[in-house]
Design a protein around this motif. Structure first.
Motif, PDB file in Angstrom:
ATOM      1  N   GLY A  82       0.997  -1.177  -0.134  1.00  0.00           N
ATOM      2  CA  GLY A  82      -0.104   0.017   0.048  1.00  0.00           C
ATOM      3  C   GLY A  82       0.812   1.084   0.039  1.00  0.00           C
ATOM      4  O   GLY A  82       0.392   2.339  -0.291  1.00  0.00           O
ATOM      5  N   ARG A  83       2.084   1.106   0.379  1.00  0.00           N
ATOM      6  CA  ARG A  83       3.098   2.451   0.266  1.00  0.00           C
ATOM      7  C   ARG A  83       3.790   2.519  -1.090  1.00  0.00           C
ATOM      8  O   ARG A  83       4.499   3.592  -1.267  1.00  0.00           O
ATOM      9  N   LEU A  84       3.614   1.755  -1.910  1.00  0.00           N
ATOM     10  CA  LEU A  84       4.177   1.690  -3.370  1.00  0.00           C
ATOM     11  C   LEU A  84       3.411   3.099  -4.193  1.00  0.00           C
ATOM     12  O   LEU A  84       2.393   3.030  -4.068  1.00  0.00           O
ATOM     13  N   ALA A  85       4.176   3.674  -4.668  1.00  0.00           N
ATOM     14  CA  ALA A  85       3.810   4.844  -5.488  1.00  0.00           C
ATOM     15  C   ALA A  85       4.080   4.310  -7.199  1.00  0.00           C
ATOM     16  O   ALA A  85       2.985   4.568  -7.879  1.00  0.00           O
ATOM     17  N   THR A  86       5.103   3.719  -7.610  1.00  0.00           N
ATOM     18  CA  THR A  86       5.393   3.211  -8.929  1.00  0.00           C
ATOM     19  C   THR A  86       5.979   1.861  -8.910  1.00  0.00           C
ATOM     20  O   THR A  86       6.658   1.357  -8.012  1.00  0.00           O
ATOM     21  N   PRO A  99      12.251  -6.445 -11.887  1.00  0.00           N
ATOM     22  CA  PRO A  99      11.396  -5.523 -11.255  1.00  0.00           C
ATOM     23  C   PRO A  99      11.918  -4.441 -10.512  1.00  0.00           C
ATOM     24  O   PRO A  99      13.190  -4.473 -10.223  1.00  0.00           O
ATOM     25  N   SER A 100      11.325  -3.232 -10.384  1.00  0.00           N
ATOM     26  CA  SER A 100      11.793  -2.076  -9.474  1.00  0.00           C
ATOM     27  C   SER A 100      10.529  -1.480  -9.010  1.00  0.00           C
ATOM     28  O   SER A 100       9.628  -1.199  -9.671  1.00  0.00           O
ATOM     29  N   TYR A 101      10.632  -0.733  -7.674  1.00  0.00           N
ATOM     30  CA  TYR A 101       9.362  -0.285  -7.318  1.00  0.00           C
ATOM     31  C   TYR A 101       9.886   0.663  -6.287  1.00  0.00           C
ATOM     32  O   TYR A 101      10.779   0.534  -5.696  1.00  0.00           O
ATOM     33  N   TYR A 102       9.084   1.881  -6.003  1.00  0.00           N
ATOM     34  CA  TYR A 102       9.350   3.160  -5.350  1.00  0.00           C
ATOM     35  C   TYR A 102       8.233   3.549  -4.481  1.00  0.00           C
ATOM     36  O   TYR A 102       7.145   3.403  -5.014  1.00  0.00           O
ATOM     37  N   THR A 103       8.522   3.884  -3.270  1.00  0.00           N
ATOM     38  CA  THR A 103       7.426   4.752  -2.475  1.00  0.00           C
ATOM     39  C   THR A 103       7.184   6.254  -2.991  1.00  0.00           C
ATOM     40  O   THR A 103       8.472   6.506  -3.873  1.00  0.00           O
ATOM     41  N   ALA A 104       6.669   7.008  -2.576  1.00  0.00           N
ATOM     42  CA  ALA A 104       6.582   8.504  -2.799  1.00  0.00           C
ATOM     43  C   ALA A 104       7.869   9.286  -2.221  1.00  0.00           C
ATOM     44  O   ALA A 104       8.477  10.098  -2.925  1.00  0.00           O
ATOM     45  N   GLU A 105       8.301   8.741  -0.897  1.00  0.00           N
ATOM     46  CA  GLU A 105       9.499   9.315  -0.469  1.00  0.00           C
ATOM     47  C   GLU A 105      10.574   8.923  -1.303  1.00  0.00           C
ATOM     48  O   GLU A 105      11.600   9.749  -1.467  1.00  0.00           O
ATOM     49  N   ASP A 106      10.705   7.654  -1.813  1.00  0.00           N
ATOM     50  CA  ASP A 106      11.857   7.322  -2.777  1.00  0.00           C
ATOM     51  C   ASP A 106      11.907   8.085  -3.831  1.00  0.00           C
ATOM     52  O   ASP A 106      13.141   8.375  -4.235  1.00  0.00           O
ATOM     53  N   TRP A 107      10.922   8.727  -4.386  1.00  0.00           N
ATOM     54  CA  TRP A 107      10.756   9.359  -5.606  1.00  0.00           C
ATOM     55  C   TRP A 107      11.307  10.902  -5.453  1.00  0.00           C
ATOM     56  O   TRP A 107      11.795  11.319  -6.521  1.00  0.00           O
ATOM     57  N   VAL A 108      11.248  11.401  -4.224  1.00  0.00           N
ATOM     58  CA  VAL A 108      11.974  12.618  -3.979  1.00  0.00           C
ATOM     59  C   VAL A 108      13.340  12.499  -4.242  1.00  0.00           C
ATOM     60  O   VAL A 108      13.981  13.299  -4.901  1.00  0.00           O
ATOM     61  N   TYR A 133       7.900   6.065 -21.183  1.00  0.00           N
ATOM     62  CA  TYR A 133       7.181   5.942 -20.275  1.00  0.00           C
ATOM     63  C   TYR A 133       6.604   4.667 -19.831  1.00  0.00           C
ATOM     64  O   TYR A 133       6.678   4.351 -18.528  1.00  0.00           O
ATOM     65  N   ALA A 134       6.567   3.906 -20.503  1.00  0.00           N
ATOM     66  CA  ALA A 134       5.926   2.527 -20.286  1.00  0.00           C
ATOM     67  C   ALA A 134       6.908   1.765 -19.702  1.00  0.00           C
ATOM     68  O   ALA A 134       8.039   1.219 -20.225  1.00  0.00           O
ATOM     69  N   LEU A 135       6.792   1.189 -18.360  1.00  0.00           N
ATOM     70  CA  LEU A 135       7.191   0.213 -17.515  1.00  0.00           C
ATOM     71  C   LEU A 135       8.820   0.875 -17.095  1.00  0.00           C
ATOM     72  O   LEU A 135       9.203   0.662 -15.820  1.00  0.00           O
ATOM     73  N   LEU A 136       9.540   1.213 -17.957  1.00  0.00           N
ATOM     74  CA  LEU A 136      10.791   1.863 -17.639  1.00  0.00           C
ATOM     75  C   LEU A 136      10.622   3.054 -16.761  1.00  0.00           C
ATOM     76  O   LEU A 136       9.780   3.719 -16.568  1.00  0.00           O
ATOM     77  N   LEU A 137      11.799   3.345 -16.000  1.00  0.00           N
ATOM     78  CA  LEU A 137      11.890   4.453 -15.216  1.00  0.00           C
ATOM     79  C   LEU A 137      11.915   5.764 -15.722  1.00  0.00           C
ATOM     80  O   LEU A 137      11.906   6.999 -15.212  1.00  0.00           O
TER      81      LEU A 137
END
Length: 438
Positions: A82-86, A99-108, A133-137
């Motif tokens: 539930g904390r994941l942003a992307t 796979p890679s995933y980030y929270t909103a805080e990680d995105w800062v 934009y698709a799937l890549l960062l």
């Protein structure tokens, strides 16, 4: 450079390697604590005392790309979903997702690192993002960095039917785009498309301040050619979907690792030795990533890292990315690399207007073709053949092609309609296009 607005470290906060090392180790304990929450690292750490220093960390085995694939999709997850942003996946994995995933805080942290461009990003900028934009960062990274600093972001994407090259040129011209983000080859194609539309790239885009590039090898000769075509600086950066931006250029043109935000090591796969500098594969431990911590992640990119002083005063190590430049094909007794060939092609005089080329390495000779206007063909063929033979020591068949042979004129000028799918057609319409986008 704009100062980042967050609590995270920013350039100028430390003086010299010792203070930088103290900053790294202060955050490392938190990073290891985050990592111990993921199923993968919980098993790897196996109840042992958590590493508290860089020396302790060096006792852990490297994390590999295969580890990420084996733990697809959420075996590396260290926070509640539930904390994941992307969520993202890197390219080129031959059907095996990384796979890679980030929270909103990680995105800062991600956005701030990308925005460390010496030329700066501000609210006055119109920023064209021209990577996937698709799937890549990559596209999201630039988008977030632009918005972080108030820029107007134009989400161009280079895998969308809605953004052909003619539209890219129109947008760059009409919106007075000031910054762009793309692979280097795109900058050459835009120049050709601009000329096809009747524009002069270095004269008719006065708003343009810089071209940000990454994602493919870039020789000094091609960088100079792109910069002269557009009349602005070409600023390179280095990173990955798994880590975000890892390095960027200072005003003196040297690539610096963001060592305040990540811990870097250089690994020699032949000996197993790990050092702080020298040549080898780059190993990275991001220090401010909570959703998917990575401890000693081997990017498998061949690099050369140095802690020599730089006039920029950033007090950060420098890096040269060597990996792709070292790959080549045998031709006779020589090894031919794209990097060396590209230097020769783009060392031709600007008057020849050579931008697009291709080559085939055969067992006993090299075949090289490039686009060139008819009046320069004979001279360009002779000069390039001589430089290839002198520089690489291989037999070379060089052929000048008419412009539009490698990059069709239609690809530079077409403006196709993008339609929504439909199911009902009239009696004279092609209902074979039902449900399709094109």
């Amino acid at each position: 450079m704009n100062q980042p607005p967050s609590r995270l470290p920013h350039i100028g906060q430390w003086n010299g390697p010792e203070e930088l090392r103290t900053l790294q180790e202060k955050q490392l304990q938190q990073t290891v604590t985050w990592a111990a929450r993921s199923p993968f690292y919980r098993g790897r750490l196996d109840g042992a005392p958590l590493p508290a220093t860089a020396a302790d960390l060096a006792a852990l085995p490297l994390t590999t790309k295969q580890d990420l694939r084996d733990n697809y999709p959420f075996g590396m997850l260290a926070v509640p979903k539930g904390r994941l942003a992307t969520y993202h996946e890197s390219s080129g994995t031959a059907g095996h997702p990384t796979p890679s995933y980030y929270t909103a805080e990680d995105w800062v942290d991600l956005a701030e690192r990308f925005a460390r461009k010496w030329i700066g990003i501000s609210a006055e900028d119109v920023f064209l993002v021209r990577t996937p934009y698709a799937l890549l960062l990559t596209g999201h990274l630039a988008h977030a960095a632009g918005r972080l600093h108030g820029a107007t972001v134009v989400p161009g994407d280079n895998r969308s039917l809605a953004m052909p090259y003619a539209r890219v040129v129109r947008v760059m011209h009409d919106l007075e785009v000031s910054l762009t983000w793309s692979v280097p080859t795109e900058c050459l194609i835009w120049a050709a498309a601009a000329k096809a539309a009747g524009h002069r790239p270095d004269k008719d885009f006065p708003g343009l301040r810089a071209l940000f590039v990454g994602g493919e090898p870039l020789t000094a000769a091609r960088r100079r050619r792109i910069s002269r075509l557009w009349g602005v600086p070409v600023i390179e950066e280095y990173g990955s979907t798994e880590t975000g931006s890892l390095a960027g250029e200072c005003p003196h043109g040297r690539m610096h690792l963001w060592a305040d935000r990540a811990l870097f090591e250089v690994y020699d796969p032949r000996t197993g030795d790990v050092r702080a500098d020298g040549e080898g594969q780059l190993v990275v431990t991001p220090l401010y990533r909570e959703a998917m911590p990575l401890l000693r992640y081997n990017l498998e990119d061949n690099v050369s890292v140095s802690y020599d002083d730089c006039d920029c005063g950033w007090n950060l190590p420098t890096v040269q990315v060597l990996g792709r430049a070292a790959f080549g094909h045998r031709v006779g007794a020589a090894t031919v690399t794209q990097h060396r060939l590209e230097e020769l092609v783009f060392s031709l005089p600007d008057a020849y207007d050579v931008m697009f080329w291709r080559a085939r390495a055969e067992p006993e000779r090299l075949r090289l073709e490039f686009e060139v206007e008819g009046q320069h063909r004979v001279a360009a063929e002779a000069e390039l053949a001589a430089s290839v033979r002198a520089g690489l020591g291989v037999d070379c068949e060089v052929t000048g092609l008419a412009p539009g042979t490698l990059i069709p004129h239609g690809a530079l000028t077409a403006m196709p309609d993008v339609v929504k799918p439909r199911s009902l057609f009239g009696p004279d319409e092609d209902w074979g296009k039902a449900l399709l986008y094109y």
